[in-house]
Scaffold this active site. Structure first.
Site, short mmCIF file in Angstrom:
data_model
loop_
_atom_site.label_atom_id
_atom_site.label_comp_id
_atom_site.label_asym_id
_atom_site.label_seq_id
_atom_site.Cartn_x
_atom_site.Cartn_y
_atom_site.Cartn_z
N SER A 192 0.69 -1.37 0.05
CA SER A 192 0.02 -0.14 -0.04
C SER A 192 0.68 1.38 -0.22
O SER A 192 1.73 1.37 -0.75
CB SER A 192 -0.70 0.04 1.22
OG SER A 192 -2.04 0.67 1.00
N LYS A 196 4.20 1.90 -2.38
CA LYS A 196 4.77 3.29 -3.03
C LYS A 196 6.04 3.48 -2.83
O LYS A 196 7.09 3.76 -3.69
CB LYS A 196 3.81 4.28 -2.90
CG LYS A 196 2.42 4.30 -3.08
CD LYS A 196 1.61 5.48 -2.54
CE LYS A 196 0.17 5.39 -1.95
NZ LYS A 196 -0.97 4.67 -2.50
N HIS A 335 -7.88 -5.52 -0.34
CA HIS A 335 -6.76 -4.67 0.02
C HIS A 335 -5.97 -5.47 1.22
O HIS A 335 -6.49 -5.26 2.32
CB HIS A 335 -6.86 -3.23 0.17
CG HIS A 335 -5.83 -2.15 0.46
ND1 HIS A 335 -5.15 -1.88 -0.71
CD2 HIS A 335 -5.28 -1.78 1.47
CE1 HIS A 335 -4.16 -1.11 -0.45
NE2 HIS A 335 -4.31 -0.91 0.72
#
Ligand code: GTR
Length: 354
Positions: A192, A196, A335
């Site tokens: 998540s 990044k 997720h």
């Protein structure tokens, strides 16, 4: 799929005049754009890092590994900075591959970390909690590492994703000194917001042999042009501190970005990179993550590789593509960083690095 890529009208990673010979120049240019417009510029690394053992468990994980907690220390313009790092190193006669996992939580890293399985697969682990580097808050850059460097009054001063990524490179500085670790098999992993971070870390620091992004979505693996779910407006409103100020000018103006997120993936080339998505993670937008991998492939092809090797349509739930230097899977479910995801990362590294 090709049509969809065309429709997104992404800026090319391989520009006219870019060849295999001058690829590193193009790579640096893309990193410069990402730093200036999105994540902010990081300072030079410190001259040295040092480590003080703060806890040692010699027979951890059923006696299979050593667990050591260290305080990692280094000088900064405002004095020494230190953060805790946990190392789990399986007992082995051979040098081991290592995952540097940027974690949401402290060791033993909670629901996202199947440490025993990682150990049983013959991998060492180094991990730190991102909040021990600097708080995940819009705190005017007053906490932790953020406060240790003077902040320039420009639109490109570093945001927190850059800080967490830079911290992972300090862990890399330290693990370079460990005899037990194979320096050609050190990988950075994050989920998540920390996915990044892992991509940005791997893009900038070529000592990482591969980077793994799990469900990183907006401003991570997913291209912003035409993206669904979270958009730049959403992310810079809720998490302005993750980025440099310049990034804010692109809210609702994605088509004006002088880059897109496939630059981040292509900046890894020719090193392997892995992107994992989850079917129900519509906020991250698996389609835009996948398209990003497809668009970054031209860099790998330029260098004699294959990039993403997949079927020529969008992946179905359960699809795993690990043949090319860009690996991808689409897990069922929400997720999350699951055991299944870790198993795929390990399989992929086994395949590309044995
Ligand atoms: C969300 C954010 C996403 C993703 C996620 C996370 O709220 O909008 O970009 O990074 O947080 O890190 O869990």
């Amino acid at each position: 799929m090709l049509q969809e890529l065309k429709r997104r009208d992404l800026p090319p990673v391989v520009t006219p005049g870019t060849t295999a010979d001058n690829w590193q120049q193009r790579r640096r240019e893309m990193i410069e754009i990402l730093a200036r417009e999105e994540y902010g510029f990081s300072p030079e690394p410190p001259d040295h890092v040092s480590a003080e053992t703060t806890f040692l468990e010699e027979r951890a994980w059923a006696g299979k590994a050593e667990h050591r907690e260290i305080a990692l220390k280094f000088p900064t313009p405002k004095g020494e900075f230190s953060f805790p790092v946990d190392l789990v190193i399986p007992y082995s006669d051979e040098k081991l591959p290592l995952f540097i996992y940027i974690s949401f939580t402290k060791y033993p890293i909670g629901k996202y970390g199947p440490i025993e399985e990682i150990v049983d697969s013959g991998y060492a682990l180094a991990t730190f909690c991102y909040k021990d580097v600097t708080d995940d808050k819009d705190d005017d850059f007053s906490s932790g590492l953020a406060a240790m460097y003077p902040r320039e009054n420009t639109g490109s001063a570093w945001g927190k994703i850059s800080m967490w990524a830079w911290a992972a490179s300090r862990v890399m500085d330290y693990v370079q000194t460990l005899d037990a670790i194979d320096k050609n098999r050190i990988f950075v992993v994050g989920h998540s917001r920390l996915g990044k971070t892992a991509l940005w870390c791997g893009a900038q620091d070529p000592r990482f042999s591969a980077a793994v992004s799990n469900d990183s979505g907006c401003s991570g693996a997913a291209v912003s042009r035409g993206k669904e779910g979270e958009r730049i407006r959403d992310i810079v409103t809720r998490f302005p501190h993750w980025f440099c100020e310049n990034y804010r000018k692109y809210q609702d103006r994605e088509e004006e970005l002088p880059f897109d997120q496939h630059f981040l993936i292509a900046s890894m080339a020719p090193r392997p990179v892995y992107v994992a998505s989850a079917v129900e993670d519509l906020w991250a937008d698996p389609k835009s993550e996948f398209l990003s991998c497809a668009a970054a492939s031209s860099a790998y092809k330029l260098l004699g590789g294959r990039g993403l090797v997949s079927e020529n349509h969008f992946p179905k739930p359960g699809d795993v593509f690990q043949e090319g230097e860009i690996g991808y899977h689409l897990r069922t479910g929400t997720h999350f960083l699951s055991r299944y995801d870790w198993q795929q990362f390990i399989k992929y590294m086994d395949r590309h690095f044995k």
